[in-house]
Design a protein around this motif. Structure first.
Motif, PDB file in Angstrom:
ATOM      1  N   TYR A  67       0.000   8.895   1.792  1.00 60.96           N
ATOM      2  CA  TYR A  67      -1.025   8.092   2.464  1.00 60.96           C
ATOM      3  C   TYR A  67      -1.926   9.052   3.229  1.00 60.96           C
ATOM      4  O   TYR A  67      -1.445   9.817   4.066  1.00 60.96           O
ATOM      5  CB  TYR A  67      -0.368   7.070   3.406  1.00 60.96           C
ATOM      6  CG  TYR A  67      -1.336   6.364   4.309  1.00 60.96           C
ATOM      7  CD1 TYR A  67      -2.429   5.666   3.788  1.00 60.96           C
ATOM      8  CD2 TYR A  67      -1.191   6.389   5.688  1.00 60.96           C
ATOM      9  CE1 TYR A  67      -3.344   5.029   4.606  1.00 60.96           C
ATOM     10  CE2 TYR A  67      -2.092   5.745   6.527  1.00 60.96           C
ATOM     11  CZ  TYR A  67      -3.162   5.083   5.980  1.00 60.96           C
ATOM     12  OH  TYR A  67      -4.068   4.445   6.792  1.00 60.96           O
ATOM     13  N   GLU A 126       8.069   4.875   3.810  1.00 58.43           N
ATOM     14  CA  GLU A 126       7.722   3.499   3.454  1.00 58.43           C
ATOM     15  C   GLU A 126       8.972   2.657   3.247  1.00 58.43           C
ATOM     16  O   GLU A 126       9.912   3.092   2.571  1.00 58.43           O
ATOM     17  CB  GLU A 126       6.909   3.470   2.156  1.00 58.43           C
ATOM     18  CG  GLU A 126       6.484   2.048   1.850  1.00 58.43           C
ATOM     19  CD  GLU A 126       5.992   1.797   0.445  1.00 58.43           C
ATOM     20  OE1 GLU A 126       5.027   1.044   0.286  1.00 58.43           O
ATOM     21  OE2 GLU A 126       6.584   2.322  -0.514  1.00 58.43           O
ATOM     22  N   TYR A 167       5.967   2.400   7.298  1.00 61.73           N
ATOM     23  CA  TYR A 167       4.879   1.772   6.553  1.00 61.73           C
ATOM     24  C   TYR A 167       5.410   0.887   5.434  1.00 61.73           C
ATOM     25  O   TYR A 167       6.515   1.093   4.941  1.00 61.73           O
ATOM     26  CB  TYR A 167       4.013   2.860   5.901  1.00 61.73           C
ATOM     27  CG  TYR A 167       3.268   3.734   6.890  1.00 61.73           C
ATOM     28  CD1 TYR A 167       1.916   3.537   7.131  1.00 61.73           C
ATOM     29  CD2 TYR A 167       3.922   4.750   7.593  1.00 61.73           C
ATOM     30  CE1 TYR A 167       1.232   4.339   8.039  1.00 61.73           C
ATOM     31  CE2 TYR A 167       3.242   5.556   8.499  1.00 61.73           C
ATOM     32  CZ  TYR A 167       1.902   5.350   8.715  1.00 61.73           C
ATOM     33  OH  TYR A 167       1.220   6.132   9.617  1.00 61.73           O
ATOM     34  N   ILE A 187       3.267  -0.197   1.901  1.00 57.37           N
ATOM     35  CA  ILE A 187       1.963  -0.100   1.233  1.00 57.37           C
ATOM     36  C   ILE A 187       2.027  -1.012   0.009  1.00 57.37           C
ATOM     37  O   ILE A 187       2.826  -0.778  -0.906  1.00 57.37           O
ATOM     38  CB  ILE A 187       1.663   1.371   0.871  1.00 57.37           C
ATOM     39  CG1 ILE A 187       1.699   2.212   2.164  1.00 57.37           C
ATOM     40  CG2 ILE A 187       0.311   1.488   0.166  1.00 57.37           C
ATOM     41  CD1 ILE A 187       1.597   3.718   1.962  1.00 57.37           C
ATOM     42  N   VAL A 219      -2.243  -1.402   3.637  1.00 56.39           N
ATOM     43  CA  VAL A 219      -1.307  -0.532   4.350  1.00 56.39           C
ATOM     44  C   VAL A 219      -0.833  -1.260   5.619  1.00 56.39           C
ATOM     45  O   VAL A 219      -1.637  -1.543   6.516  1.00 56.39           O
ATOM     46  CB  VAL A 219      -1.973   0.805   4.726  1.00 56.39           C
ATOM     47  CG1 VAL A 219      -0.986   1.722   5.448  1.00 56.39           C
ATOM     48  CG2 VAL A 219      -2.537   1.490   3.481  1.00 56.39           C
TER      49      VAL A 219
END
Ligand SMILES: CC(C)(COP(=O)(O)OP(=O)(O)OC[C@H]1O[C@@H](n2cnc3c(N)ncnc32)[C@H](O)[C@@H]1OP(=O)(O)O)[C@@H](O)C(=O)NCCC(=O)NCCS
Length: 176
Positions: A86, A93, A129, A131, A167
């Protein structure tokens, strides 16, 4: 017996191994599950996916773990933490994927929440995160239920296609 990485009220998350190939194939080769990945995997894709997860366990000590029902022991999906690109950085993630018959029971949120706590408390990340493709509303809902907020949109190139992604992020201070 496999080592349990994470336990929730209904689930155990454990590293997958080649003995889980049958359960993994039934999930990754189902068109209903794989719409967000531009279609079902074949045997070769499934083997490559399994090898990638095993490689991640070795390299990082974490990855996408198998999600097992405590009641029956069956593997119903995967959830875990992987490093993803990212903005030219590698960020942790939280990802998840469930057998179609197990949707709408809260399993993904239950596992993702446990992974968030693990990511902050055990792996000591400051941000986590998710995504997610713009069309994948069910997955976005899990991210929001996991305490995340939308912070950006990007385009990912996967299987030869440009895919807009949203995101989502949660900071360790957000959950205190
Ligand atoms: C993303 C995915 C895992 C989400 O599954 P999901 O079933 O929508 O999410 P959960 O397991 O958290 O279940 C939440 C639902 O269960 C309901 N639910 C039922 N019993 C529940 C319980 N005991 N606890 C919590 N929620 C419960 C919730 O109300 C919610 O309902 P809704 O689907 O009507 O909104 C699933 O859609 C999937 O595998 N998709 C394909 C793979 C994929 O796209 N992965 C993400 C890539 S970024």
């Amino acid at each position: 017996m496999k080592h349990i990485i994470l336990e929730t009220s209904r689930l155990e998350l454990k590293e997958m191994s080649f003995s889980d190939m049958k359960a993994l194939s039934s999930i990754l080769q189902d068109e209903n599950v794989m719409y967000a990945y531009e279609g079902a995997f074949n045997d070769e894709d499934t083997m490559a996916w399994m090898q990638k997860q095993i490689q991640r366990y070795k390299e990082y000590g974490f990855g996408l773990w198998g999600m097992f029902l405590k009641d029956t022991g069956e593997m119903i999906g995967q959830c875990g933490i992987t490093m993803q690109e990212y903005k030219e950085m590698q960020v942790p993630e939280i990802g998840y994927l469930l057998a179609h018959r197990c949707w709408h029971k809260g399993y993904a949120t239950e596992a993702a929440t446990a992974c968030r706590e693990y990511g902050f408390d055990i792996l000591h990340f400051n941000e986590l995160y998710s995504i997610i493709r713009d069309t994948n509303i069910a997955s976005q809902n899990v991210a929001v239920r996991n305490g995340m907020s939308l912070i950006d949109t990007i385009v990912k190139h996967y299987r030869g296609i440009d895919m807009p992604h949203m995101v989502f992020c949660v900071n360790r201070n957000d959950t205190k």
